[in-house]
Design a protein around this motif. Structure first.
Motif, PDB file in Angstrom:
ATOM      1  N   LEU A 105       5.118   5.667  10.610  1.00  0.00           N
ATOM      2  CA  LEU A 105       4.384   4.302   9.264  1.00  0.00           C
ATOM      3  C   LEU A 105       4.387   4.346   7.533  1.00  0.00           C
ATOM      4  CD1 LEU A 105       1.165   3.634  10.657  1.00  0.00           C
ATOM      5  CD2 LEU A 105       2.482   1.947  10.358  1.00  0.00           C
ATOM      6  N   PRO A 106       5.136   5.221   6.709  1.00  0.00           N
ATOM      7  CA  PRO A 106       5.498   5.866   6.058  1.00  0.00           C
ATOM      8  C   PRO A 106       7.059   5.110   5.691  1.00  0.00           C
ATOM      9  CG  PRO A 106       4.476   7.558   6.761  1.00  0.00           C
ATOM     10  CD  PRO A 106       4.746   7.009   8.172  1.00  0.00           C
ATOM     11  N   LEU A 107       7.386   5.374   7.039  1.00  0.00           N
ATOM     12  CA  LEU A 107       9.092   4.671   6.348  1.00  0.00           C
ATOM     13  C   LEU A 107       9.271   3.046   6.496  1.00  0.00           C
ATOM     14  CD1 LEU A 107      12.083   5.389   6.543  1.00  0.00           C
ATOM     15  CD2 LEU A 107      12.206   5.665   9.428  1.00  0.00           C
ATOM     16  N   LEU A 108       8.589   3.227   7.751  1.00  0.00           N
ATOM     17  CA  LEU A 108       8.068   1.310   7.961  1.00  0.00           C
ATOM     18  C   LEU A 108       7.638   0.443   6.709  1.00  0.00           C
ATOM     19  CD1 LEU A 108       6.836   0.910  11.734  1.00  0.00           C
ATOM     20  CD2 LEU A 108       9.421   1.222  10.418  1.00  0.00           C
ATOM     21  N   MET A 109       6.244   1.348   5.680  1.00  0.00           N
ATOM     22  CA  MET A 109       5.963   0.965   4.761  1.00  0.00           C
ATOM     23  C   MET A 109       7.419   0.792   3.439  1.00  0.00           C
ATOM     24  SD  MET A 109       2.385   2.825   5.012  1.00  0.00           S
ATOM     25  CE  MET A 109       2.125   2.866   3.592  1.00  0.00           C
ATOM     26  N   ALA A 110       7.498   1.597   3.769  1.00  0.00           N
ATOM     27  CA  ALA A 110       9.216   1.356   2.580  1.00  0.00           C
ATOM     28  C   ALA A 110       9.931   0.775   2.636  1.00  0.00           C
ATOM     29  CB  ALA A 110       9.846   3.231   2.716  1.00  0.00           C
ATOM     30  N   ALA A 111      10.625   0.669   3.648  1.00  0.00           N
ATOM     31  CA  ALA A 111      11.043  -0.650   4.291  1.00  0.00           C
ATOM     32  C   ALA A 111      10.706  -2.186   3.596  1.00  0.00           C
ATOM     33  CB  ALA A 111      11.778  -0.422   5.921  1.00  0.00           C
ATOM     34  N   ALA A 112       9.851  -1.811   4.439  1.00  0.00           N
ATOM     35  CA  ALA A 112       8.276  -3.669   4.166  1.00  0.00           C
ATOM     36  C   ALA A 112       8.976  -3.324   2.424  1.00  0.00           C
ATOM     37  CB  ALA A 112       7.634  -3.141   5.120  1.00  0.00           C
ATOM     38  N   ARG A 113       8.673  -2.975   1.812  1.00  0.00           N
ATOM     39  CA  ARG A 113       8.289  -2.901   0.227  1.00  0.00           C
ATOM     40  C   ARG A 113       9.382  -3.364  -0.267  1.00  0.00           C
ATOM     41  NH1 ARG A 113      10.952   0.777  -2.526  1.00  0.00           N
ATOM     42  NH2 ARG A 113      10.234   2.017  -1.564  1.00  0.00           N
ATOM     43  N   GLU A 114      10.877  -2.144   0.314  1.00  0.00           N
ATOM     44  CA  GLU A 114      11.618  -2.704  -0.387  1.00  0.00           C
ATOM     45  C   GLU A 114      12.031  -4.059  -0.305  1.00  0.00           C
ATOM     46  OE1 GLU A 114      14.677  -0.124   1.374  1.00  0.00           O
ATOM     47  OE2 GLU A 114      13.697   1.487   0.121  1.00  0.00           O
ATOM     48  N   VAL A 115      11.961  -4.338   1.405  1.00  0.00           N
ATOM     49  CA  VAL A 115      12.421  -6.371   1.465  1.00  0.00           C
ATOM     50  C   VAL A 115      11.431  -7.037   0.357  1.00  0.00           C
ATOM     51  CG1 VAL A 115      12.141  -8.289   3.506  1.00  0.00           C
ATOM     52  CG2 VAL A 115      12.505  -5.745   3.622  1.00  0.00           C
ATOM     53  N   VAL A 116       9.691  -6.461  -0.286  1.00  0.00           N
ATOM     54  CA  VAL A 116       9.132  -7.250  -0.631  1.00  0.00           C
ATOM     55  C   VAL A 116       9.656  -7.462  -2.034  1.00  0.00           C
ATOM     56  CG1 VAL A 116       6.809  -7.927  -1.691  1.00  0.00           C
ATOM     57  CG2 VAL A 116       7.660  -7.118   0.136  1.00  0.00           C
ATOM     58  N   GLU A 117      10.915  -6.566  -2.265  1.00  0.00           N
ATOM     59  CA  GLU A 117      11.456  -6.206  -4.221  1.00  0.00           C
ATOM     60  C   GLU A 117      11.607  -7.153  -3.910  1.00  0.00           C
ATOM     61  OE1 GLU A 117       9.687  -1.630  -5.634  1.00  0.00           O
ATOM     62  OE2 GLU A 117      11.792  -1.804  -3.914  1.00  0.00           O
ATOM     63  N   GLN A 118      12.943  -6.516  -2.747  1.00  0.00           N
ATOM     64  CA  GLN A 118      14.062  -7.031  -2.564  1.00  0.00           C
ATOM     65  C   GLN A 118      13.818  -9.013  -2.825  1.00  0.00           C
ATOM     66  OE1 GLN A 118      16.148  -6.548   0.202  1.00  0.00           O
ATOM     67  NE2 GLN A 118      16.871  -4.659  -0.241  1.00  0.00           N
ATOM     68  N   GLN A 119      12.619  -9.984  -2.226  1.00  0.00           N
ATOM     69  CA  GLN A 119      12.789 -11.255  -2.214  1.00  0.00           C
ATOM     70  C   GLN A 119      11.920 -11.080  -3.282  1.00  0.00           C
ATOM     71  OE1 GLN A 119      12.911 -13.452   0.601  1.00  0.00           O
ATOM     72  NE2 GLN A 119      14.478 -12.050   0.838  1.00  0.00           N
ATOM     73  N   THR A 120      11.912 -10.648  -4.379  1.00  0.00           N
ATOM     74  CA  THR A 120      10.990 -11.543  -5.546  1.00  0.00           C
ATOM     75  C   THR A 120      11.562 -10.393  -6.841  1.00  0.00           C
ATOM     76  OG1 THR A 120       9.117  -8.821  -5.913  1.00  0.00           O
ATOM     77  CG2 THR A 120       8.230 -10.570  -4.803  1.00  0.00           C
ATOM     78  N   GLY A 121      12.112  -9.716  -6.299  1.00  0.00           N
ATOM     79  CA  GLY A 121      12.595  -8.826  -8.245  1.00  0.00           C
ATOM     80  C   GLY A 121      12.087  -8.004  -8.407  1.00  0.00           C
ATOM     81  N   TRP A 122      10.735  -7.781  -7.852  1.00  0.00           N
ATOM     82  CA  TRP A 122       9.274  -7.244  -9.230  1.00  0.00           C
ATOM     83  C   TRP A 122       9.654  -5.624  -8.165  1.00  0.00           C
ATOM     84  CZ3 TRP A 122       7.204  -9.053 -13.900  1.00  0.00           C
ATOM     85  CH2 TRP A 122       7.699 -10.315 -13.344  1.00  0.00           C
TER      86      TRP A 122
END
Length: 140
Positions: free
Chosen positions: A34-51
């Protein structure tokens, strides 16, 4: 293109316990993945939003002579004006509830279909889009 160069794992906007509770995962199940999946998902959200949702150091290779805007914000350039690639440090902005739910949604999709990679189909999920669209950064 930018990439994280920090050596330390950043503090994620969601805890492992929060993600497990929202996904209804029993104690101990998937604790190592889960920690690895959480980091990957957060990176996608950051890339999609720029935040930026975590504090981290990055290096960025922009196209052409452009040095602004940085791909993630809030951030501070830490390299000299003549250095290339550009080094910058992000500050952890408070994560809105919608972006936290988007992270959990992606983690859940990856757990549901572990053979899949993060593809356009996953990112084009209508629920994901509704959650992140209002938070997309628009640079004029």
């Amino acid at each position: 293109m930018y990439r994280r160069v920090s050596q330390n794992d950043p503090t994620e906007p969601l805890t492992l316990a929060e993600v497990k509770q929202m996904l209804r995962i029993d104690e101990g199940e998937f604790d190592t993945q889960l920690p690895l999946l959480m980091a990957a998902a957060r990176e996608v959200v950051e890339q999609q939003t720029g935040w930026a949702l975590v504090e981290a150091d990055y290096e960025w290779t922009p196209v052409g002579e452009r040095r602004e805007p940085l791909p993630l914000w809030p951030a501070t350039v830490t390299s000299a004006d003549t250095d290339y690639p550009i080094l910058f440090t992000t500050e952890a902005a408070p994560a809105p509830a919608a972006l936290k739910v988007a992270i959990v949604l992606l983690v859940g999709e990856i757990l549901k279909n572990p053979e899949a990679v993060i593809t356009d189909d996953m990112i084009e999920n209508p629920a994901f889009q509704r959650l992140v669209f209002p938070h997309r950064r628009m640079d004029l």
